[in-house]
Structures are given as structure tokens and as C-alpha cells.
Design an enzyme around this catalytic site. Structure first.
Site, PDB file in Angstrom:
ATOM      1  N   TYR A  82      -5.693  -3.387   1.011  1.00  0.00           N
ATOM      2  CA  TYR A  82      -4.863  -4.586   1.107  1.00  0.00           C
ATOM      3  C   TYR A  82      -5.709  -5.765   1.543  1.00  0.00           C
ATOM      4  O   TYR A  82      -6.786  -5.608   2.119  1.00  0.00           O
ATOM      5  CB  TYR A  82      -3.668  -4.386   2.046  1.00  0.00           C
ATOM      6  N   CYS A  83      -5.207  -6.950   1.231  1.00  0.00           N
ATOM      7  CA  CYS A  83      -5.848  -8.201   1.628  1.00  0.00           C
ATOM      8  C   CYS A  83      -4.747  -9.153   2.082  1.00  0.00           C
ATOM      9  O   CYS A  83      -3.716  -8.707   2.569  1.00  0.00           O
ATOM     10  CB  CYS A  83      -6.682  -8.765   0.475  1.00  0.00           C
ATOM     11  N   GLY A  84      -4.937 -10.433   1.890  1.00  0.00           N
ATOM     12  CA  GLY A  84      -3.931 -11.395   2.306  1.00  0.00           C
ATOM     13  C   GLY A  84      -2.684 -11.379   1.450  1.00  0.00           C
ATOM     14  O   GLY A  84      -1.570 -11.455   1.949  1.00  0.00           O
ATOM     15  N   GLY A  86      -2.865  -9.619  -2.091  1.00  0.00           N
ATOM     16  CA  GLY A  86      -2.957  -8.607  -3.144  1.00  0.00           C
ATOM     17  C   GLY A  86      -3.977  -8.910  -4.225  1.00  0.00           C
ATOM     18  O   GLY A  86      -4.119  -8.127  -5.158  1.00  0.00           O
ATOM     19  N   PHE A 111      -1.137  -8.591   3.425  1.00  0.00           N
ATOM     20  CA  PHE A 111      -0.822  -8.780   4.838  1.00  0.00           C
ATOM     21  C   PHE A 111       0.315  -9.785   5.021  1.00  0.00           C
ATOM     22  O   PHE A 111       1.172  -9.594   5.882  1.00  0.00           O
ATOM     23  CB  PHE A 111      -2.074  -9.246   5.593  1.00  0.00           C
TER      24      PHE A 111
END
Length: 125
Positions: A82-84, A86, A111
Site C-alpha cells: 500500500y501507499c498513499g 494506490g 493509506f
């Protein structure tokens, strides 16, 4: 939400044709059940330090390809990135698959979506 450059979005859309995505609710359920999988945060170190998902391992987008084999040597291990939002996780998932990892997913919504859903966040102390 910030607008992204057209070529960047094209790159993301291309990667998404080759990867599997999962959603925030499914990842939350898997954590609640204590399912065994690697949850990897690919955001920048400062983003991770400001708050991250429970059980998350930090391997930033800039180093994940270099360090993944030391951290997760089993190429069949289940991995959720995961990141900020996607996008970076989709790019990382595409690259890990090219490296032979066969059970990788990118968490759509990232996130931001996790936080908006009110799910638990871990803060560095």
C-alpha cells in the site's frame, strides 16, 4: 485529491492491467483474522513515521526492488502493498511480479482510504 500528470497516470493504468488489487475493507478483515501475509508500506520514510497500518513493514518505493529479497525471500509469500492512494503500490506490485513474486496485491485506496474508513493507525513514538 491532487491531480497527477497524464504520463504518470498512463503508467499506473498500464501496471494495473497486470496486477491484482484488493480493497481496504478486505485488508482490514485479514488483519482482524490475523491472516498470515506481509503488509508492506511503500511510501516515503517520513510518511511511514507519521502513521502506518498495523503490522506494516516499511520498504519504500525507492528501495523495495533492491531490498525485497532480504526482507521477504519467499517469492510465493502473500504480500499486500500500500501507499498513499494506490498508485505507487501498483507500480511496486508490477515490479515485484517481474522479479518472480507470484502472490502480490496492491491495496486500492491506500493509506488515505484506510484513515478515512477509521481503521487503526500506528504512530511512531
Amino acid at each position: 485529491m491532487k491531480s497527477h500528470a497524464e504520463r504518470f497516470l498512463s503508467l499506473i493504468n498500464d501496471a494495473k492491467t497486470r496486477i491484482r488489487e484488493t480493497d481496504i475493507a478486505t485488508v482490514h478483515e485479514r488483519l482482524e483474522r490475523d491472516d498470515q501475509f506481509h503488509l508492506v508500506d511503500v511510501r516515503e520514510e517520513s510518511e511511514f513515521a507519521a502513521g502506518h497500518l498495523p503490522r506494516a513493514l516499511h520498504l519504500g518505493k525507492g528501495i523495495i526492488e533492491r531490498d525485497i529479497e532480504r526482507s521477504i525471500p519467499d517469492t510465493a509469500a502473500p504480500i499486500v502493498l500500500y501507499c498513499g492512494g494506490g498508485f505507487r503500490s501498483a507500480l511496486a506490485a508490477d515490479n515485484l511480479q517481474k522479479m518472480g513474486y507470484t502472490n502480490v496485491e496492491s491495496m486500492d485506496g491506500g493509506f488515505r482510504g484506510w484513515r478515512e474508513a477509521g481503521y487503526p493507525i500506528v504512530h511512531e513514538e
